[in-house]
Design a protein around this motif. Sequence first.
Motif, short mmCIF file in Angstrom:
data_model
loop_
_atom_site.label_atom_id
_atom_site.label_comp_id
_atom_site.label_asym_id
_atom_site.label_seq_id
_atom_site.Cartn_x
_atom_site.Cartn_y
_atom_site.Cartn_z
N VAL A 34 107.96 22.49 -8.09
CA VAL A 34 108.94 21.59 -8.33
C VAL A 34 108.45 19.97 -8.33
CG1 VAL A 34 111.27 20.41 -7.64
CG2 VAL A 34 111.04 22.99 -7.67
N ALA A 35 107.64 19.72 -7.63
CA ALA A 35 106.81 18.45 -7.18
C ALA A 35 105.69 18.35 -8.33
CB ALA A 35 106.24 18.49 -5.98
N LEU A 36 105.21 19.34 -8.63
CA LEU A 36 104.35 19.08 -9.92
C LEU A 36 104.84 18.91 -11.28
CD1 LEU A 36 101.68 22.01 -9.02
CD2 LEU A 36 101.02 19.54 -9.20
N GLY A 37 106.03 19.74 -11.29
CA GLY A 37 107.03 19.43 -12.34
C GLY A 37 107.39 17.88 -12.63
N GLN A 38 107.94 17.45 -11.46
CA GLN A 38 108.38 16.03 -11.40
C GLN A 38 107.39 15.07 -11.73
OE1 GLN A 38 110.23 15.99 -7.61
NE2 GLN A 38 112.14 16.93 -8.34
N ARG A 44 104.10 11.93 -18.03
CA ARG A 44 104.28 12.27 -19.43
C ARG A 44 104.83 10.96 -20.15
NH1 ARG A 44 107.69 17.75 -21.20
NH2 ARG A 44 109.04 16.40 -22.20
N LYS A 45 105.75 10.31 -19.44
CA LYS A 45 106.14 9.16 -20.04
C LYS A 45 105.31 7.92 -19.99
CE LYS A 45 110.70 10.67 -18.19
NZ LYS A 45 111.70 10.27 -16.89
N GLY A 52 98.71 4.84 -28.55
CA GLY A 52 98.59 3.48 -28.97
C GLY A 52 98.23 2.50 -27.94
N ALA A 53 98.40 2.84 -26.76
CA ALA A 53 98.11 2.04 -25.88
C ALA A 53 96.80 1.79 -25.23
CB ALA A 53 99.02 2.44 -24.40
N ASP A 54 96.27 1.20 -24.44
CA ASP A 54 95.03 1.07 -23.77
C ASP A 54 94.60 2.21 -23.26
OD1 ASP A 54 94.59 -1.41 -24.76
OD2 ASP A 54 95.21 -2.46 -23.14
N PHE A 55 93.26 2.80 -23.15
CA PHE A 55 92.82 4.00 -22.51
C PHE A 55 93.37 3.85 -20.92
CE2 PHE A 55 90.05 5.89 -19.67
CZ PHE A 55 89.80 7.32 -20.48
N ASN A 56 94.14 4.76 -20.45
CA ASN A 56 94.41 4.81 -19.08
C ASN A 56 93.96 6.08 -18.51
OD1 ASN A 56 95.71 5.11 -16.69
ND2 ASN A 56 97.86 4.85 -17.60
N PRO A 57 92.89 5.95 -17.50
CA PRO A 57 92.09 7.04 -16.99
C PRO A 57 93.02 8.25 -16.29
CG PRO A 57 91.79 5.07 -15.72
CD PRO A 57 92.42 4.74 -16.93
N VAL A 58 94.04 7.79 -15.68
CA VAL A 58 95.20 8.52 -15.04
C VAL A 58 95.56 9.60 -16.07
CG1 VAL A 58 97.36 8.72 -13.92
CG2 VAL A 58 95.62 7.19 -13.19
N ILE A 59 95.97 9.08 -17.32
CA ILE A 59 96.61 9.76 -18.35
C ILE A 59 95.61 10.25 -19.37
CG2 ILE A 59 98.46 9.74 -20.50
CD1 ILE A 59 99.37 9.30 -17.54
N ASP A 60 94.73 9.74 -19.60
CA ASP A 60 93.73 10.04 -20.88
C ASP A 60 92.49 10.71 -20.41
OD1 ASP A 60 95.55 8.91 -22.70
OD2 ASP A 60 94.77 6.90 -22.11
N ALA A 61 91.90 10.57 -19.10
CA ALA A 61 90.61 10.87 -18.79
C ALA A 61 90.79 12.59 -18.79
CB ALA A 61 89.99 10.50 -17.46
N PRO A 62 89.62 13.24 -19.02
CA PRO A 62 89.48 14.68 -19.16
C PRO A 62 89.84 15.27 -17.80
CG PRO A 62 87.60 13.67 -20.20
CD PRO A 62 88.32 12.70 -19.70
N GLY A 64 91.61 13.39 -15.42
CA GLY A 64 92.62 12.48 -14.68
C GLY A 64 93.63 13.22 -14.06
N GLU A 65 94.54 12.54 -13.42
CA GLU A 65 95.77 13.10 -12.62
C GLU A 65 96.58 13.90 -13.79
OE1 GLU A 65 99.61 11.74 -9.83
OE2 GLU A 65 98.30 10.38 -10.67
N LYS A 66 96.94 13.60 -14.82
CA LYS A 66 97.89 14.31 -15.71
C LYS A 66 97.17 15.70 -16.04
CE LYS A 66 100.23 14.18 -20.19
NZ LYS A 66 100.39 13.17 -21.31
N HIS A 67 95.92 15.56 -16.23
CA HIS A 67 95.23 16.82 -16.58
C HIS A 67 95.24 17.92 -15.52
CE1 HIS A 67 91.54 19.29 -17.46
NE2 HIS A 67 92.08 19.56 -18.50
N GLN A 68 94.97 17.31 -14.21
CA GLN A 68 94.90 18.18 -13.04
C GLN A 68 96.20 18.84 -12.64
OE1 GLN A 68 93.29 15.96 -9.63
NE2 GLN A 68 91.49 15.40 -10.86
#
Length: 91
Positions: A34-38, A44-45, A52-62, A64-68
């Motif tokens: 549930v915590a991971l889903g949240q 995701r937002k 179209g935004a600047d590179f964000n390592p948390v979101i875009d890095a291979p 990054g936190e989103k990928h993990q």
Amino acid sequence: MFRPTVLLLTISMVFLGLLSAVSAAAIPQETDLVALGQTFQSLRKVKGHWDGADFNPVIDAPNGEKHQVMQQLFEAYGKPGVVSAEIVATM
């Protein structure tokens, strides 16, 4: 007197105990999912390079936190027999 059978049984029991402890720790619990889903929903937002935004390592890095977070969700839900409603509810 040396008893190889007793020694083998003792070693087997210790090994199986350690194996089950490691396996239980590797399986995410429902509250963790549930915590991971949240976390995934909030990440995701966030707009990144591909939106179209600047590179964000948390979101875009291979790695990054989103990928993990996505990898951990895949480990839990990427198995046969998982009900799709659980996946949709979490993500």
